[in-house]
Design an enzyme around this catalytic site. Structure first.
Site, PDB file in Angstrom:
ATOM      1  N   GLY A  50       0.840  -1.191   0.000  1.00 45.71           N
ATOM      2  CA  GLY A  50       0.000   0.000   0.000  1.00 45.71           C
ATOM      3  C   GLY A  50       0.873   1.238   0.000  1.00 45.71           C
ATOM      4  O   GLY A  50       2.033   1.188   0.405  1.00 45.71           O
ATOM      5  N   THR A  51       0.305   2.330  -0.451  1.00 51.78           N
ATOM      6  CA  THR A  51       1.144   3.526  -0.600  1.00 51.78           C
ATOM      7  C   THR A  51       0.598   4.736   0.139  1.00 51.78           C
ATOM      8  O   THR A  51       0.629   4.747   1.354  1.00 51.78           O
ATOM      9  CB  THR A  51       1.362   3.840  -2.087  1.00 51.78           C
ATOM     10  OG1 THR A  51       0.089   3.839  -2.729  1.00 51.78           O
ATOM     11  CG2 THR A  51       2.223   2.775  -2.742  1.00 51.78           C
TER      12      THR A  51
END
Length: 273
Positions: A50-51
Site C-alpha cells: 500500500g502507498t
C-alpha cells in the site's frame, strides 16, 4: 525461556500496563501475531504494498485519506484496497507498506483498544493509543529488515478536546507527533508539497476533504504506485474525519463531487502540472 522472550516482542507490561491484549497473545500464543512468521534467510516474497496516506487537521477535528491502489513490483495488484481504518470511536490509522501484515496489525490494534476499554472500563488516552501502536510496529522490525515493513499514520481526538492530533512512525516503532498535516508512502513527497500549499489554519471540514483529495490527486500524478480517482470505475479515495462526536467516513457522493470539481477546475485552467 518464556514464549515472549523467545520472540523478542516488546512488552507493554514493562510500562505498568496489565490490560494489553497484545501482551497476552505475546505470552500465551505468539504464533498468532502477524509478525511471527518465519521467512527463510535471503527470501523476500513479492507481496502487495500500500502507498500514499495523507492526514491534516481542521477546525474541530482531523482527517485521514488514502488512495485505493496496491502494487506488487511494477504491477497493479489491487485497485480497491482500503488503507485507512477506524481504530476506535475517536481515532483512525492508515497504513503503508506490506499490505497483508499491515491489515493484520490494524486488526490487532483495533482489538487491543477494545480489550483495554472492556478491562479498564474507559478509553485509552490518545497518547496511550499512539504508544501501543508504536510497540506493535517495533515488534514487526525483524520482518521489516527482511523487506516486509509496515509504516502507519495515526490520528485522533483525545477526550472531549476538539483538537485533532497526528502521529507518524518509523519502522523501528519510533513515534513522532506531527503538526498541521503529514503524509506517508511512496507518493508522500508529492502529497506533502500539495498539503503545504493548500492547508491553512481553521479549515472547515468540507475544505479539509477537498485539500486531502487534491493532495492524493497530486501524489497520483507523479507516483506510479499511488492510484488517482478513477472516473470510469467510480473509485474514490477512502476518507475519514474524526470530531469530538466520533469517526465518520466521508460519503462516496461527496468524494465524487470533490473529484469532479478538481478535474473541472484543472481542465478549465489547462494545467499540465
Amino acid at each position: 525461556m518464556s514464549a515472549h522472550s523467545s520472540r523478542n516482542f516488546p512488552a507493554l507490561e514493562t510500562g505498568g500496563s496489565s490490560s494489553s491484549f497484545f501482551d497476552h497473545v505475546s505470552r500465551t500464543n505468539p504464533g498468532l501475531l502477524p509478525f511471527s512468521q518465519n521467512i527463510p534467510a535471503g527470501t523476500v516474497p513479492l507481496t502487495p504494498h500500500g502507498t500514499t496516506i495523507v492526514a491534516l487537521t481542521f477546525a474541530g477535528g482531523v482527517l485521514m485519506a488514502g488512495d485505493r491502489r496496491a502494487t506488487m513490483g511494477s504491477m497493479i495488484a489491487n485497485r480497491h484496497i482500503e488503507k485507512v481504518f477506524p481504530a476506535d470511536r475517536y481515532s483512525v490509522l492508515g497504513i503503508a507498506g506490506t499490505a497483508g501484515i499491515a491489515i493484520d496489525i490494524v486488526r490487532l490494534f483495533q482489538v487491543e483498544l477494545e480489550h483495554y476499554e472492556k478491562i479498564e472500563g474507559t478509553l485509552l488516552s490518545l497518547e496511550g493509543k499512539a504508544n501501543r501502536l508504536g510497540a506493535m510496529i517495533r515488534a514487526n522490525l525483524p520482518m521489516a529488515l527482511q523487506g516486509l515493513s509496515v509504516v502507519p499514520l495515526f490520528a485522533g481526538i483525545d477526550g472531549d478536546q476538539a483538537v485533532g492530533r497526528l502521529f507518524s512512525y518509523d519502522v523501528t516503532g519510533g513515534r513522532y507527533e506531527e503538526l498541521e498535516h503529514h503524509s506517508i508512502g511512496s507518493g508522500s513527497v508529492f502529497a506533502r508539497g500539495a498539503l503545504k500549499k493548500l492547508w491553512r489554519p481553521e479549515l472547515s471540514q468540507d475544505e479539509a476533504v477537498a485539500v486531502g483529495v487534491e493532495a492524493l490527486v497530486d501524489a497520483a500524478d507523479d507516483d506510479s504506485a499511488t492510484g488517482g480517482p478513477d472516473l470510469v470505475r467510480k473509485l474514490w479515495p477512502v476518507v475519514y474525519v474524526v470530531r469530538d462526536d466520533g469517526v465518520t467516513r466521508v460519503a462516496q457522493e461527496v468524494l465524487a463531487s470533490v473529484v469532479g470539481t478538481i478535474v473541472t477546475q484543472r481542465t478549465l485552467e489547462r494545467r499540465e502540472a
